[in-house]
Design a protein around this motif. Structure first.
Motif, PDB file in Angstrom:
ATOM      1  N   ASP A 253      -8.037   0.459  -2.603  1.00 24.89           N
ATOM      2  CA  ASP A 253      -7.395   0.162  -1.329  1.00 24.89           C
ATOM      3  C   ASP A 253      -6.084  -0.592  -1.534  1.00 24.89           C
ATOM      4  O   ASP A 253      -5.073  -0.293  -0.895  1.00 24.89           O
ATOM      5  N   LYS A 254      -6.082  -1.590  -2.404  1.00 22.35           N
ATOM      6  CA  LYS A 254      -4.869  -2.370  -2.673  1.00 22.35           C
ATOM      7  C   LYS A 254      -3.783  -1.468  -3.261  1.00 22.35           C
ATOM      8  O   LYS A 254      -2.612  -1.565  -2.886  1.00 22.35           O
ATOM      9  N   LYS A 255      -4.160  -0.611  -4.165  1.00 25.34           N
ATOM     10  CA  LYS A 255      -3.197   0.305  -4.760  1.00 25.34           C
ATOM     11  C   LYS A 255      -2.622   1.244  -3.701  1.00 25.34           C
ATOM     12  O   LYS A 255      -1.412   1.472  -3.652  1.00 25.34           O
TER      13      LYS A 255
ATOM     14  N   PRO B  65      18.195   2.202   0.314  1.00 29.77           N
ATOM     15  CA  PRO B  65      16.784   2.054  -0.063  1.00 29.77           C
ATOM     16  C   PRO B  65      16.578   2.074  -1.581  1.00 29.77           C
ATOM     17  O   PRO B  65      17.183   2.886  -2.287  1.00 29.77           O
ATOM     18  N   PRO B  66      15.741   1.161  -2.078  1.00 26.80           N
ATOM     19  CA  PRO B  66      15.448   1.132  -3.512  1.00 26.80           C
ATOM     20  C   PRO B  66      14.562   2.305  -3.907  1.00 26.80           C
ATOM     21  O   PRO B  66      13.852   2.863  -3.074  1.00 26.80           O
ATOM     22  N   GLN B  67      14.611   2.639  -5.162  1.00 26.09           N
ATOM     23  CA  GLN B  67      13.738   3.676  -5.707  1.00 26.09           C
ATOM     24  C   GLN B  67      12.832   3.038  -6.753  1.00 26.09           C
ATOM     25  O   GLN B  67      13.304   2.314  -7.624  1.00 26.09           O
ATOM     26  N   PHE B  68      11.532   3.287  -6.621  1.00 23.82           N
ATOM     27  CA  PHE B  68      10.528   2.702  -7.497  1.00 23.82           C
ATOM     28  C   PHE B  68       9.987   3.734  -8.470  1.00 23.82           C
ATOM     29  O   PHE B  68       9.807   4.892  -8.118  1.00 23.82           O
ATOM     30  N   ASP B  69       9.703   3.280  -9.671  1.00 26.90           N
ATOM     31  CA  ASP B  69       8.948   4.053 -10.648  1.00 26.90           C
ATOM     32  C   ASP B  69       7.845   3.124 -11.138  1.00 26.90           C
ATOM     33  O   ASP B  69       8.057   2.306 -12.031  1.00 26.90           O
ATOM     34  N   VAL B  70       6.685   3.208 -10.485  1.00 29.88           N
ATOM     35  CA  VAL B  70       5.564   2.343 -10.842  1.00 29.88           C
ATOM     36  C   VAL B  70       4.856   2.971 -12.034  1.00 29.88           C
ATOM     37  O   VAL B  70       4.379   4.101 -11.956  1.00 29.88           O
ATOM     38  N   GLU B  71       4.811   2.227 -13.134  1.00 31.95           N
ATOM     39  CA  GLU B  71       4.196   2.732 -14.355  1.00 31.95           C
ATOM     40  C   GLU B  71       2.701   2.416 -14.424  1.00 31.95           C
ATOM     41  O   GLU B  71       1.913   3.227 -14.888  1.00 31.95           O
ATOM     42  N   HIS B  72       2.332   1.217 -13.954  1.00 33.65           N
ATOM     43  CA  HIS B  72       0.932   0.792 -14.009  1.00 33.65           C
ATOM     44  C   HIS B  72       0.610  -0.091 -12.814  1.00 33.65           C
ATOM     45  O   HIS B  72       1.454  -0.876 -12.372  1.00 33.65           O
ATOM     46  N   MET B  73      -0.611   0.037 -12.318  1.00 34.28           N
ATOM     47  CA  MET B  73      -1.143  -0.884 -11.318  1.00 34.28           C
ATOM     48  C   MET B  73      -2.510  -1.346 -11.803  1.00 34.28           C
ATOM     49  O   MET B  73      -3.337  -0.520 -12.197  1.00 34.28           O
ATOM     50  N   ILE B  74      -2.694  -2.662 -11.763  1.00 30.43           N
ATOM     51  CA  ILE B  74      -3.942  -3.262 -12.224  1.00 30.43           C
ATOM     52  C   ILE B  74      -4.456  -4.161 -11.112  1.00 30.43           C
ATOM     53  O   ILE B  74      -3.759  -5.088 -10.698  1.00 30.43           O
ATOM     54  N   ALA B  75      -5.664  -3.889 -10.631  1.00 32.77           N
ATOM     55  CA  ALA B  75      -6.229  -4.660  -9.521  1.00 32.77           C
ATOM     56  C   ALA B  75      -7.467  -5.408  -9.984  1.00 32.77           C
ATOM     57  O   ALA B  75      -8.279  -4.895 -10.755  1.00 32.77           O
ATOM     58  N   GLU B  76      -7.573  -6.647  -9.493  1.00 32.95           N
ATOM     59  CA  GLU B  76      -8.764  -7.452  -9.741  1.00 32.95           C
ATOM     60  C   GLU B  76      -8.877  -8.493  -8.637  1.00 32.95           C
ATOM     61  O   GLU B  76      -7.915  -9.226  -8.373  1.00 32.95           O
ATOM     62  N   GLY B  77     -10.011  -8.529  -7.993  1.00 32.10           N
ATOM     63  CA  GLY B  77     -10.217  -9.494  -6.918  1.00 32.10           C
ATOM     64  C   GLY B  77      -9.176  -9.325  -5.821  1.00 32.10           C
ATOM     65  O   GLY B  77      -8.957  -8.223  -5.332  1.00 32.10           O
ATOM     66  N   ASP B  78      -8.530 -10.413  -5.446  1.00 27.26           N
ATOM     67  CA  ASP B  78      -7.509 -10.391  -4.396  1.00 27.26           C
ATOM     68  C   ASP B  78      -6.130 -10.008  -4.922  1.00 27.26           C
ATOM     69  O   ASP B  78      -5.154 -10.048  -4.171  1.00 27.26           O
ATOM     70  N   TYR B  79      -6.015  -9.668  -6.191  1.00 24.66           N
ATOM     71  CA  TYR B  79      -4.715  -9.455  -6.822  1.00 24.66           C
ATOM     72  C   TYR B  79      -4.479  -8.015  -7.255  1.00 24.66           C
ATOM     73  O   TYR B  79      -5.401  -7.311  -7.657  1.00 24.66           O
ATOM     74  N   LEU B  80      -3.209  -7.635  -7.188  1.00 23.65           N
ATOM     75  CA  LEU B  80      -2.753  -6.342  -7.691  1.00 23.65           C
ATOM     76  C   LEU B  80      -1.454  -6.578  -8.444  1.00 23.65           C
ATOM     77  O   LEU B  80      -0.517  -7.180  -7.902  1.00 23.65           O
ATOM     78  N   THR B  81      -1.404  -6.136  -9.680  1.00 24.31           N
ATOM     79  CA  THR B  81      -0.195  -6.237 -10.483  1.00 24.31           C
ATOM     80  C   THR B  81       0.408  -4.847 -10.625  1.00 24.31           C
ATOM     81  O   THR B  81      -0.299  -3.893 -10.948  1.00 24.31           O
ATOM     82  N   ALA B  82       1.706  -4.760 -10.348  1.00 22.05           N
ATOM     83  CA  ALA B  82       2.438  -3.499 -10.490  1.00 22.05           C
ATOM     84  C   ALA B  82       3.547  -3.715 -11.508  1.00 22.05           C
ATOM     85  O   ALA B  82       4.307  -4.686 -11.421  1.00 22.05           O
ATOM     86  N   ILE B  83       3.619  -2.810 -12.453  1.00 29.29           N
ATOM     87  CA  ILE B  83       4.638  -2.868 -13.506  1.00 29.29           C
ATOM     88  C   ILE B  83       5.450  -1.589 -13.416  1.00 29.29           C
ATOM     89  O   ILE B  83       4.886  -0.497 -13.306  1.00 29.29           O
ATOM     90  N   GLY B  84       6.770  -1.737 -13.460  1.00 27.46           N
ATOM     91  CA  GLY B  84       7.588  -0.542 -13.376  1.00 27.46           C
ATOM     92  C   GLY B  84       9.071  -0.825 -13.401  1.00 27.46           C
ATOM     93  O   GLY B  84       9.514  -1.834 -13.941  1.00 27.46           O
ATOM     94  N   ARG B  85       9.806   0.099 -12.784  1.00 27.71           N
ATOM     95  CA  ARG B  85      11.265   0.006 -12.699  1.00 27.71           C
ATOM     96  C   ARG B  85      11.673   0.191 -11.244  1.00 27.71           C
ATOM     97  O   ARG B  85      11.015   0.916 -10.502  1.00 27.71           O
TER      98      ARG B  85
END
Length: 116
Positions: free
Chosen positions: A4-6, A59-79
């Motif tokens: 859901d967070k992702k 508008p910015p353009q995103f390239d999300v390489e990885h998403m890592i979710a745990e508990g209340d948190y979501l980490t997104a790594i990209g450009r």
């Protein structure tokens, strides 16, 4: 729940990439706080809205390489690609750590580095 967070972040990023900052903000809490580590802290939707209007003149353009979710948190790594005030597109690498509250993005800690 992690999915859901992702999905929320994917929808929010799609909105801002299409120029719909208000739709993006609908995914955030009213008191959302954004901390651009080493740069600035934005508190509340109005501050974020003002930042987006300035920083996202195109508008910015995103390239999300990885998403890592745990508990209340979501980490997104990209450009992300943003146009600077001179009209030049600048590429950045980022690591965004989002904290969610009741299904909305409540807090962002962003680590952003411009490419040389």
């Amino acid at each position: 729940m992690e999915r859901d967070k992702k999905a929320i972040l994917e929808q929010a990023n799609a909105a801002v990439s299409s120029g719909d900052n208000e739709k993006f903000l609908s995914f955030c809490t009213e008191d959302t706080e954004w901390n651009f580590v080493g740069d600035q802290i934005l508190k509340g939707k109005d501050a974020v809205r003002k930042y987006m209007k300035s920083a996202y003149s195109e508008p910015p353009q995103f390239d999300v390489e990885h998403m890592i979710a745990e508990g209340d948190y979501l980490t997104a790594i990209g450009r992300i690609s943003l146009k600077n005030p001179e009209g030049k597109i600048i590429q950045y690498s980022y690591c965004d750590v989002w904290r969610f509250e009741d299904g909305k993005m409540a807090e962002l800690k962003a680590f952003v580095v411009a490419h040389a």
